[in-house]
Design a protein around this motif. Sequence first.
Motif, short mmCIF file in Angstrom:
data_model
loop_
_atom_site.label_atom_id
_atom_site.label_comp_id
_atom_site.label_asym_id
_atom_site.label_seq_id
_atom_site.Cartn_x
_atom_site.Cartn_y
_atom_site.Cartn_z
N PRO A 11 51.40 12.84 15.85
CA PRO A 11 51.36 14.28 16.16
C PRO A 11 50.37 15.04 15.30
O PRO A 11 49.67 15.94 15.79
CB PRO A 11 52.80 14.73 15.90
N GLY A 12 50.28 14.66 14.01
CA GLY A 12 49.34 15.35 13.14
C GLY A 12 47.90 15.15 13.56
O GLY A 12 47.11 16.09 13.60
N TYR A 15 47.17 17.04 16.76
CA TYR A 15 47.03 18.49 16.59
C TYR A 15 45.73 18.82 15.87
O TYR A 15 45.06 19.81 16.20
CB TYR A 15 48.23 19.08 15.83
N GLU A 299 54.48 21.32 21.68
CA GLU A 299 53.44 20.79 20.79
C GLU A 299 53.54 21.42 19.40
O GLU A 299 53.41 20.74 18.38
CB GLU A 299 52.06 21.05 21.39
N MET A 303 54.55 19.38 15.98
CA MET A 303 53.66 19.37 14.83
C MET A 303 54.39 19.84 13.58
O MET A 303 54.30 19.23 12.51
CB MET A 303 52.44 20.25 15.11
N ALA A 458 50.81 14.31 8.12
CA ALA A 458 50.76 15.46 9.03
C ALA A 458 50.77 16.78 8.28
O ALA A 458 50.30 17.80 8.79
CB ALA A 458 51.94 15.41 10.00
#
Length: 557
Positions: A11-12, A15, A299, A303, A458
């Motif tokens: 996710p990190g 993003y 999203e 994050m 992240a």
Amino acid sequence: MTATAQTAASPGTRYWDRSLHAYAVMTAEAPGGREGGPREPERFRRHGDLPRYPLPAPPRSLGDVAWSFGSLRAGNETACPPPVTEPSAAFHSALLHHTCGVLRTEFGPTARWPYHRAVPSARCFAPVETYLWTPGHDGLPAGVHAYDPAHHDLVLVRAGEFRATLGAALGADIADAVGVLLFSTVFWRTAFKYGSYAYRLCAQETGLTAGNAMLVAGALGAQGHLHHQFLDGTLERLVGAQRPEESVAAALPLYPWRGSARRPVRRSTAPWTDAELTAALGPAPDRPALTAASAPLAELVEMDGSARLTGTASFALLPRTPDAGAPVPGVPAAGARRTPELGDALRRRTSGSPAFDPVPRPVPLDAMLRIVGPLLDAHVSDAVTYGAPPPVTAHLWAARVTGLRAGLHRVTPHGTEHLRPLPQHGLGTEAANVNYRSAAAVVFLSAPRQEAQAAFGARSFRVLHHEAGVVAQRLCVLSAAEGLAARIHNGYAARKVSRALGLPPGHEPLFQIVLGVPGADERCLMPVPGLPGTAERSTPPRSLPGDAPARNEVSVA
């Protein structure tokens, strides 16, 4: 990156890539709420029947801007403010009002953003909330208080002595702290317009606010330590943050400032976990509920969740060494000079008119060097080695600076180094509501994404945007002291900017800040009641051809 690789990325990483390289797509997918519309969130938090403690009227003057950096730039140590050795109502009033209070209100036929604070904010919705832990004083009970900027009050959220809990959650010895500021973000205030892209805007604004708090604290005789790493669940349980609507983003313990001597972060030797500390805290305090998001923000929530820390053993550090002091070839920094008063500079700070059209007037070289000279001064942070400068690189694109060659310069602690001529069209800027043709200069702040991801995972997104935000707020305040507007705008093509700046692999540009003599607009900005001053009135702006706001416009003020 291919679609398959994007799906497999963390996710990190996703993003990082989306918010810097596909921001137009993100904002196009956003709810697109408008001010005055049915989805507009409240600009101030409600506190219900929680106990209130009014603060005294804040002072108008804070002292010389030079002392706000905690340095001896003014060359006279006796002028340094006396250290704050214990908290007081007067100290908290000055600190909180000038850090995150409402400094001006806006009127006029095009006034859409009524409440202006000391830091730039996307559409002035100010998603950053400020909490204060204090050991108590002057009838104010020990405990955690929320600052209510609408009424200049402290609101008691949780009474008690929480120094040991805070220190454990920060992984640091804070025995001599006179107080701790905690900054949280209420995402929907920004996300109602910008959707999941709001996570980036909130991270930027948290850094700006923390940087501003350090400036104000320094002028008042206290030094702040910026902590990016802490046990999220513990601090959120302490203040009663309601996830996923609100998330604690940064912490700033305050210590007495003693001349030019900085106190380092003193790491705790004992490891702690969220589970241990939250169990000792008990249930979260009962607070009025925040307005929940009325649109999917999967999203953003993903994050924010991926960046949480649950144990102090995972805290990391970017290896950096203190500046050696060797000058580089180029234009030396301006000599030590007294600079304007900090309170006045904060009130004068402006992002310019909504369609930023600076007056095409040259800026003297000395003024520009006074602005960029202190940008990379070291501050105390748990992200870098003690005494090292922030992990931020600054570039200056000069267009109208008398005595400075036009083109691209690298900003160093010792002045500027000219790199090469560079026309504006080669910068990769895309902002439809900024007139670069009349700007004096543009500053780009970049940071080592790849290295930070290796160290912080992240959470690196927050860490680097906060550190760059500290530098950006210095730039905004120092620009105001020289009579310039500083417009933060994310409208740039990150890859093209990286190539234009010659950034090394793994680095990303995080801020674009346009500097210029503020042009006229038809708003009237009035000082808030209780602070004497004169309204700042201007005439209607010139219209620029083709200046309809772009879909990816992010306006700050």
